[in-house]
Design an enzyme around this catalytic site. Structure first.
Site, short mmCIF file in Angstrom:
data_model
loop_
_atom_site.label_atom_id
_atom_site.label_comp_id
_atom_site.label_asym_id
_atom_site.label_seq_id
_atom_site.Cartn_x
_atom_site.Cartn_y
_atom_site.Cartn_z
N ARG A 109 -0.44 -8.35 13.72
CA ARG A 109 -1.05 -7.38 12.80
C ARG A 109 -1.84 -8.10 11.71
O ARG A 109 -2.90 -7.64 11.28
CB ARG A 109 0.03 -6.47 12.21
N LYS B 40 0.83 -1.21 0.00
CA LYS B 40 0.00 0.00 0.00
C LYS B 40 0.87 1.26 0.00
O LYS B 40 0.61 2.18 -0.76
CB LYS B 40 -0.92 0.03 1.24
N ARG C 146 10.73 0.31 12.14
CA ARG C 146 9.52 0.58 12.92
C ARG C 146 9.40 -0.39 14.09
O ARG C 146 9.68 -1.57 13.95
CB ARG C 146 8.30 0.39 12.02
N ARG D 1 11.81 -5.65 3.95
CA ARG D 1 11.61 -4.26 4.38
C ARG D 1 12.55 -3.93 5.54
O ARG D 1 13.15 -2.86 5.57
CB ARG D 1 10.14 -4.07 4.79
N ARG E 53 -10.08 0.69 9.05
CA ARG E 53 -9.54 -0.62 9.36
C ARG E 53 -10.56 -1.50 10.07
O ARG E 53 -10.27 -2.66 10.36
CB ARG E 53 -8.34 -0.45 10.30
P1 AMP Z 1 0.23 1.12 9.57
O1 AMP Z 1 1.35 2.09 9.38
O2 AMP Z 1 -0.96 1.44 8.70
O3 AMP Z 1 0.66 -0.31 9.44
O4 AMP Z 1 -0.28 1.31 11.08
C1 AMP Z 1 0.57 1.05 12.18
C2 AMP Z 1 -0.26 0.90 13.44
O5 AMP Z 1 -0.96 2.11 13.72
C3 AMP Z 1 -1.34 -0.17 13.40
O6 AMP Z 1 -0.84 -1.47 13.69
C4 AMP Z 1 -2.30 0.34 14.47
O7 AMP Z 1 -1.80 0.10 15.77
C5 AMP Z 1 -2.26 1.84 14.24
N1 AMP Z 1 -3.27 2.26 13.24
C6 AMP Z 1 -3.04 2.79 12.01
N2 AMP Z 1 -4.19 3.07 11.38
C7 AMP Z 1 -5.18 2.67 12.21
C8 AMP Z 1 -6.60 2.67 12.12
N3 AMP Z 1 -7.23 3.10 11.03
N4 AMP Z 1 -7.30 2.18 13.19
C9 AMP Z 1 -6.68 1.75 14.30
N5 AMP Z 1 -5.36 1.71 14.44
C10 AMP Z 1 -4.60 2.17 13.41
#
Ligand code: AMP
Length: 196
Positions: free
Chosen positions: A150, A13, A139, A127, A88
């Site tokens: 996740r 993404k 990260r 990554r 999400r």
């Molecule tokens: P990402 O960078 O999209 O993988 O997001 C990293 C982390 O941020 C996720 O594992 C969640 O803990 C939190 N997070 C990001 N977007 C959301 C969302 N829309 N709803 C809830 N938690 C989120």
């Protein structure tokens, strides 16, 4: 043009978002990036979110919806935007629909990047390696243990968005196992049609 990216962690993404931003001139709204910025700045939201994110769990629907609502009011979102990592959960999707309806707007397309789960772990390992090779910090949630969590959260809480948007006639599937360029081309074909 309002577009949502859907797909498990590691589906590509972020990579494809960069391409769309350039080609269509709309900003990428990554809730993950926004939350990481809040964590780094130690804002009240960031302080609350840190442990949840480190564990691979989801931050509350209300918090992320409020962050997104505030962000899309900014001028650069007037022509449209790309949502990466939001919604999400089904309640988040319902909140988004309510926010957009209030503004007389609507989601145009939901692009689902479909990938083999078996490939995701390899992509994660790559990554991590590439991030380290660039001398950047990996990260906190990019490790194999948290990644499994996740993925489980994706299956249980995010995958129900697929029938949700199918029901709205907005879901578009893209084969995310192709090369980066081929995935971009498929996405362009979908979005070119929307832009008319
Ligand atoms: P990402 O960078 O999209 O993988 O997001 C990293 C982390 O941020 C996720 O594992 C969640 O803990 C939190 N997070 C990001 N977007 C959301 C969302 N829309 N709803 C809830 N938690 C989120």
């Amino acid at each position: 043009m309002i577009v949502i990216f859907l797909g498990p962690p590691g589906a590509g993404k972020g990579t494809q978002a960069g391409h769309i931003v350039k080609r269509y001139g709309i900003p990428q709204l990554s809730t993950g990036d926004m939350l990481r910025a809040a964590v780094a700045a130690k804002t009240p939201v960031g302080v609350k979110a840190k442990a949840i994110m480190d564990a691979g769990d989801l931050v509350s629907d209300e918090i992320v919806a409020a962050i997104v609502e505030e962000r899309i009011e900014q001028d650069d979102c007037a022509p449209g935007f790309l949502l990466d990592g939001f919604p999400r959960t089904v309640p988040q999707a319902e909140m988004l629909d309510a926010i957009l309806t209030k503004k007389g707007r609507a989601v145009d397309a939901v692009i689902e990047l479909k990938v083999d789960e078996a490939a995701l772990l390899d992509r994660l390992r790559n990554r991590i390696k590439e991030t380290k090779a660039r001398g950047e910090e990996v990260r906190a949630d990019d490790n194999e243990e948290t990644f499994a969590k996740r993925l489980q959260v994706y299956r249980e809480q995010t995958a129900p968005l697929i029938p949700y948007y199918k029901g709205q006639g907005k879901l578009r599937e893209v084969d995310g196992m192709q090369t980066v360029e081929a995935v971009s081309a498929d996405i362009d074909a979908i979005l070119d049609r929307i832009q008319g």
